[in-house]
Design an enzyme around this catalytic site. Sequence first.
Site, PDB file in Angstrom:
ATOM      1  N   GLY A 127      82.222  34.627  46.888  1.00  0.00           N
ATOM      2  CA  GLY A 127      83.084  34.293  45.981  1.00  0.00           C
ATOM      3  C   GLY A 127      84.180  35.540  45.929  1.00  0.00           C
ATOM      4  O   GLY A 127      85.214  35.431  45.434  1.00  0.00           O
ATOM      5  N   ASP A 179      72.777  39.563  38.223  1.00  0.00           N
ATOM      6  CA  ASP A 179      73.046  38.728  39.198  1.00  0.00           C
ATOM      7  C   ASP A 179      71.822  38.518  40.059  1.00  0.00           C
ATOM      8  O   ASP A 179      71.992  38.652  41.666  1.00  0.00           O
ATOM      9  CB  ASP A 179      74.206  38.656  39.944  1.00  0.00           C
ATOM     10  CG  ASP A 179      74.828  37.532  40.751  1.00  0.00           C
ATOM     11  OD1 ASP A 179      74.188  36.332  40.130  1.00  0.00           O
ATOM     12  OD2 ASP A 179      75.530  37.554  41.547  1.00  0.00           O
TER      13      ASP A 179
END
Length: 538
Positions: free
Chosen positions: A229, A349
Amino acid sequence: MRIVRAIGSSTSGAKNRPGLNLPQNLVDDAVPKLCFASVVIAVCTAIVWLGNALLQPEVSPVLALPAVRLQILAMVLLSAACVVTYKTGVLSKQGVLRLGIVFQVVAAFAIAAFETTVPLDPAVMVRGVSAVALWITLCSLLIPSTPQMNLFANILCVAMWPAAYAMNHALYPQPWIGWHRVAAWTFPLALTVVWTHLLNRRLYEMRIDATKAEELGSYTLEEKIGEGGMGEVWRAKHRMLSRDAAVKLIRPEVLERQSVRDAALVRKRFEKEAQATASLRSPHTVALYDFGISRDQSFYYVMELLQGVDLQTLVERHGPLPPGRVKNILVQVCDSLEEAHQRGMIHRDIKPRNIYLCRMGLQFDFVKVLDFGLVKNLRAGEDETLITMDGAATGTPAYMAPEIAMGSKDVDGRSDLYGLGCVAYFLLTGQLVFQESTRMAAALAHVQKKPVPISERSEMPVPRELEDLVMQCLEKDPKHRPPSAWDLARRLEAMTDASPRFCRDAAERWWSVNLPDLAHADAAAERHSLETMDTAPR
């Protein structure tokens, strides 16, 4: 064979459209050149207009024509627009280049219009070439662009000469020179387009080749091995030490989609990630060798190149893991997280793709925690807690703690323990805690739904003590979770009803069967080296 993870999630956002978008390093090179060219052409236009008005009074009536003045004003305004949009960051750099194509075509029209304002004699043979040819050549050679976009812009520039002549013929009384003479003026421009296109394509290929072999500090890029990403990862080699490494760069698409201002924020976020990773010393946190700014002004950092597999790929290929192995993995992850938490940082994360199971020297099943890209420094000011852009994700929904999903500012290390609980659940069952169809539904499920006990979804027996501890990590209220990663690790190590750890011999046997290329590569050489060191005379 080396199994190398792709940094970030598997969805990489908008793709580059071949033939339209330049690689980011060429964009960074092209935009300043375009702005410089726009300023030069605006200044030159004003100088030529003033010089002719002062030195050649006989052409003053021509310079006073409304169309001529409008052309000069349009040139100055478009030049200013290119510079202002670049400096203020209103448009992305790709957007500035699109505006530059408009500027290039308008400049060609203005040049042709200025040339054809003075009536052409239809009885005189066409001699010379329009200055539009020089303009096409300069833009093709000096401003990097894709061959397709360059060809498109140049064809439009050629069309501007007959368009400008037709406009002046309609506005001001002058004899028509005939289509054959219009073609005689236009044909050399078409030839210019052909040869500049061939030259531009070769220059473009050379620039791309130079990009692939770009040197970053002491490292040379060799092969792209992953993308996600926010970044793309390259295999690189230190020029003097011949040491392999992994270099993480901002993905070109990310910067292309952002304004200049947001692109600077992306680089700032990468800088924070590098600084956070570099400050950690746990052997279970990926080591950072170097970081800096490349020649194209992209931020990069150099990490150790790991040999192994991420936990997501491991479970997808080999199914759920035995409890003893899961226990061993969790303890090592806790070692990395505890150091980060004690330094006031949370990962935010934690997920299987960010936990890497690798071979380190003669050790197998050695855990490395990666991607501190969403790290939040609890000791920093509010404006420095997270460098990100509007709408940027702050975690992965399938592993996101309820307080993060709700946007709470009261976030601490226990949010990472929730993510680690989700990871443990996945390792033991092969399934996510909540199987939802959308990202939003997954985030809401962590806030509202109660997870199904592991024993009801696992294909193998799971010790009650381990199950209870994992389910405690999945509590909605952070107060009901283990207070720290250190406490979680100690409780894991103290378990009595859990199967023993995935011992060193068992790990080596598993790797020999399932990842033989990694298990045996250079192993004999390493053992020989250690034995030589032990028996060498002192």
